[in-house]
Design a protein around this motif. Structure first.
Motif, short mmCIF file in Angstrom:
data_model
loop_
_atom_site.label_atom_id
_atom_site.label_comp_id
_atom_site.label_asym_id
_atom_site.label_seq_id
_atom_site.Cartn_x
_atom_site.Cartn_y
_atom_site.Cartn_z
N ARG A 6 1.15 -1.40 -0.15
CA ARG A 6 -0.07 -0.03 0.06
C ARG A 6 1.68 1.24 -0.30
N ASP A 34 -0.95 2.82 -11.61
CA ASP A 34 -1.82 2.76 -10.85
C ASP A 34 -2.13 2.41 -9.51
N LYS A 52 -4.55 2.92 -7.14
CA LYS A 52 -5.66 2.27 -6.65
C LYS A 52 -5.34 0.86 -7.17
N LYS A 85 -5.47 -1.14 -9.94
CA LYS A 85 -6.58 -2.84 -9.86
C LYS A 85 -6.39 -2.14 -11.37
#
Length: 90
Positions: free
Chosen positions: A20, A36, A38, A40
């Motif tokens: 994270r 990216d 996020k 995803k």
């Protein structure tokens, strides 16, 4: 029992950090490279610290080329640096 925290290695500083805390650089199936925030987007991913110095180190070591097994044009690094400065507005 505590949850396991996924760890990933930064391409620039080569340190293991929680997933994270890192930004995912993804190469889409079409060959487009982007950040990216996020985590995803579909495609092959590599991770880098949210720091311009780590991006510069990864560029110097050609780490993205090795991670994606493809040549990275200079425009890709410029676009990644711009996206990193703008932050995760996606």
């Amino acid at each position: 029992m505590p949850k396991k925290i996924p760890m990933r290695q930064c391409l620039g500083c080569r340190e293991m950090k929680p997933k994270r805390e890192l930004i995912r650089v993804v190469r889409s199936p079409e060959g487009e490279v982007s950040l990216d925030f996020k985590g995803k987007k579909p495609g092959r991913g590599a991770y880098i610290c949210p720091d311009a110095q780590c991006l510069a180190r990864a560029k110097k070591a050609r780490a993205l080329e090795r991670a994606f097994s493809a040549q990275m044009p200079e425009e890709v690094y410029a676009a990644l640096a711009d996206q990193m400065r703008e932050g995760g507005d996606e």
